[in-house]
Design an enzyme around this catalytic site. Sequence first.
Site, PDB file in Angstrom:
ATOM      1  N   HIS A 128      44.225  43.795  55.703  1.00  0.00           N
ATOM      2  CA  HIS A 128      44.261  45.257  55.772  1.00  0.00           C
ATOM      3  C   HIS A 128      44.778  45.884  54.491  1.00  0.00           C
ATOM      4  CE1 HIS A 128      42.372  46.214  59.478  1.00  0.00           C
ATOM      5  NE2 HIS A 128      42.736  44.988  59.834  1.00  0.00           N
ATOM      6  N   ARG A 162      38.564  53.663  62.279  1.00  0.00           N
ATOM      7  CA  ARG A 162      39.524  52.710  62.860  1.00  0.00           C
ATOM      8  C   ARG A 162      40.661  53.510  63.497  1.00  0.00           C
ATOM      9  NH1 ARG A 162      38.193  49.534  57.958  1.00  0.00           N
ATOM     10  NH2 ARG A 162      37.721  47.403  58.599  1.00  0.00           N
ATOM     11  N   GLU A 221      31.774  40.884  66.512  1.00  0.00           N
ATOM     12  CA  GLU A 221      32.736  40.208  65.629  1.00  0.00           C
ATOM     13  C   GLU A 221      33.255  38.911  66.235  1.00  0.00           C
ATOM     14  OE1 GLU A 221      35.908  42.985  64.775  1.00  0.00           O
ATOM     15  OE2 GLU A 221      35.886  43.790  66.788  1.00  0.00           O
ATOM     16  N   ASN A 280      34.311  40.952  58.997  1.00  0.00           N
ATOM     17  CA  ASN A 280      35.662  40.473  58.656  1.00  0.00           C
ATOM     18  C   ASN A 280      36.142  39.503  59.725  1.00  0.00           C
ATOM     19  OD1 ASN A 280      35.312  42.451  56.781  1.00  0.00           O
ATOM     20  ND2 ASN A 280      36.672  43.917  57.765  1.00  0.00           N
ATOM     21  N   ASP A 281      35.980  39.928  60.965  1.00  0.00           N
ATOM     22  CA  ASP A 281      36.390  39.044  62.052  1.00  0.00           C
ATOM     23  C   ASP A 281      35.314  38.010  62.378  1.00  0.00           C
ATOM     24  OD1 ASP A 281      39.045  39.696  62.774  1.00  0.00           O
ATOM     25  OD2 ASP A 281      38.326  41.614  63.536  1.00  0.00           O
ATOM     26  N   ARG A 330      41.849  35.448  58.331  1.00  0.00           N
ATOM     27  CA  ARG A 330      41.392  36.316  57.242  1.00  0.00           C
ATOM     28  C   ARG A 330      42.513  36.746  56.296  1.00  0.00           C
ATOM     29  NH1 ARG A 330      39.619  41.663  60.677  1.00  0.00           N
ATOM     30  NH2 ARG A 330      40.086  42.923  58.868  1.00  0.00           N
ATOM     31  N   CYS A 390      29.786  47.046  59.734  1.00  0.00           N
ATOM     32  CA  CYS A 390      30.928  47.802  59.206  1.00  0.00           C
ATOM     33  C   CYS A 390      32.004  46.882  58.645  1.00  0.00           C
ATOM     34  CB  CYS A 390      31.502  48.734  60.264  1.00  0.00           C
ATOM     35  SG  CYS A 390      32.122  47.842  61.703  1.00  0.00           S
TER      36      CYS A 390
HETATM   37  C1  PEP Z   1      35.619  43.645  61.149  1.00  0.00           C
HETATM   38  O1  PEP Z   1      36.244  42.827  61.812  1.00  0.00           O
HETATM   39  O2  PEP Z   1      34.692  43.351  60.379  1.00  0.00           O
HETATM   40  C2  PEP Z   1      35.971  45.079  61.218  1.00  0.00           C
HETATM   41  C3  PEP Z   1      35.232  45.989  60.625  1.00  0.00           C
HETATM   42  O3  PEP Z   1      37.105  45.423  61.882  1.00  0.00           O
HETATM   43  P1  PEP Z   1      38.593  45.263  61.295  1.00  0.00           P
HETATM   44  O4  PEP Z   1      38.465  44.937  59.840  1.00  0.00           O
HETATM   45  O5  PEP Z   1      39.269  46.568  61.545  1.00  0.00           O
HETATM   46  O6  PEP Z   1      39.123  44.147  62.116  1.00  0.00           O
HETATM   47 MG    MG Z   2      37.561  43.438  63.416  1.00  0.00          MG
END
Ligand code: PEP
Ligand code: MG
Length: 579
Positions: A193, A300, A435, A458-459, A469, A506
């Site tokens: 993050h 978010r 995800e 990302n997830d 991550r 996203c």
């Molecule tokens: C993701 O997991 O790709 C996502 C966009 O959500 P976050 O990064 O908030 O977990």
């Molecule tokens: Mg996510």
Amino acid sequence: MILSKKVSGIAASDGIGIAKAYLLVDPDLSFKKQTISDDAAEIKRLHASFDNSIEELKKIKQNAKASLGEDEVAVFDAHIAMLSDPDMIKQIEDEIKTDKVNAEQALVDVTTNFAETLAAMTDNKYMQERAADVKDIAKRALSHLLGKQLPNLASINSPVIVVAHEITPSDTSQMNKKYIKGMITDMGGRTSHSAIMSRTLEIPAVVGSEKATTEIANGDQLILDGLNGVAIVNPSQDEVSEYEQKATEFATKKAEWAKLVDAPSISKDGKQFEIAANIGTPADVDDALKAGADAVGLFRTEFLYMDSDSLPTEDQQFESYKKVAESMNGKPVVIRTMDIGGDKPLPYLPLPEEMNPFLGYRAIRISLDRQNIFRTQLRALIRASKFGQLRIMFPMIATLDEFRKAKQVFMEEKQKLQQDAPGIGDDIKLGIMIEIPAAAIFADQFAKEVDFFSIGTNDLIQYSFAADRGNDAVSYLYQPLNPALLRLIKHVIDSAHAEGKIAAMCGEMAGDQRALPLLLGMGLDEYSMSSSSILRSRSQMRGLTTGECSTIVDEVLAKCQTADEVESLVNKRLTGVAQ
Ligand code: PEP
Ligand code: MG
């Protein structure tokens, strides 16, 4: 002559910064217990440390108010009030007099006692949370007793590059963009993050360097290259000139991209796509609009919960969602229900200690379990849908049952609201984040029931490759171009299209230059990314032809076995296309 050295990490946010290092690391505040004879002198030292702390806090508050606003600085007033608490001061003085100990020891003993008493007040949350404040003021007074300086982001008022072990979302919220020319951390991956926040704030960043805080000293001159993931410590004049040149080139490119702010997001062969913005707060919409976003592809909402001392009320949430919907002026706004848990804890919503928080009680799992929180959010969203084109998306969906239950709760709240406002919420499209690998594999079935998918890479990458991550030791497994992942993503996009549904992305991969030709070739409809990446991606997209990209996808999936092979084949084909 000082020789420059390099500290490398993961390139997390584009751009080049040149400034002095600001180490966000607490100094060593250890001391020895001592027996003293002159208690008057010791009490005088104690008072001086409190007075200096108050003066320091007043200055920090003054600086912070100018850059951050009234709300963010209230905490400093609370600290100043505590440092003037006669009861606490008397107790410390008494210990100095009675036990004949140095001021440092008496301060730590008494404040630890205070903090422990507060922390034990389990039936009074407010008082319980003050324990952290007592520890904070004790640390500040101790630093003055020991003649050491504490770091403070909010007090920064000249250009710096922040060097930290890790930067938390609350650290980033204290940063004044005007002075922070870059940041480098020991911890974190490209999708942690802090990395995402640095892109949102458009601050050049390098994360996961492992040794920034040990290799860089406060005040060192630094070049931070967020394009290549490297920091140069105490650079030579030649290196400074070279990077000033690079910074100018980057600025020129940015100026070129800026011309595309009102241009459509189309491929070279004229196919229309959507390039959208990921936002964390309503204030981020300004950047999205400045970057010419076609939509908000991910709001978010958990930051509304994280920036507050208690659960945000329905009306507070409604105002935020309404503001975003209205500001986007009819363009789609995808709002994700809260994704708390994992690396995003809530101080006022104690969650059970977990061995594996990323695999634990988080996001939709909490929403379905604590439905009062979920229903409040859904009602705020449904009411806000009157003010724009609002879509709701559920995070961390693993099974169809979860989606069906979430949809059922949504329908119930909609029906209740429709008793007073007929038709409200009927236009809202409901989608899910893809995800979790189970949802990706089962996308063909999900596609029959949802209105859209948004792939959270990302997830999805974290769970597909079983690689945390935020852990730099396994960051090599963050492989958006790995053929296994590409297969999965293609299956998701094809499944959406087979049912006439929208396929969006996203996760950070959507704004990754290396991935764009492949995603375009797979027919991804919407690309949602940090606002700072939008114009660059639009520029890249306008130079690509969908037919050629789709041929490259076929070839990649047929021939490549590793992410590196994918990258070089794409490069080879694209250079071939351009010639
Ligand atoms: C993701 O997991 O790709 C996502 C966009 O959500 P976050 O990064 O908030 O977990
Ligand atoms: Mg996510």
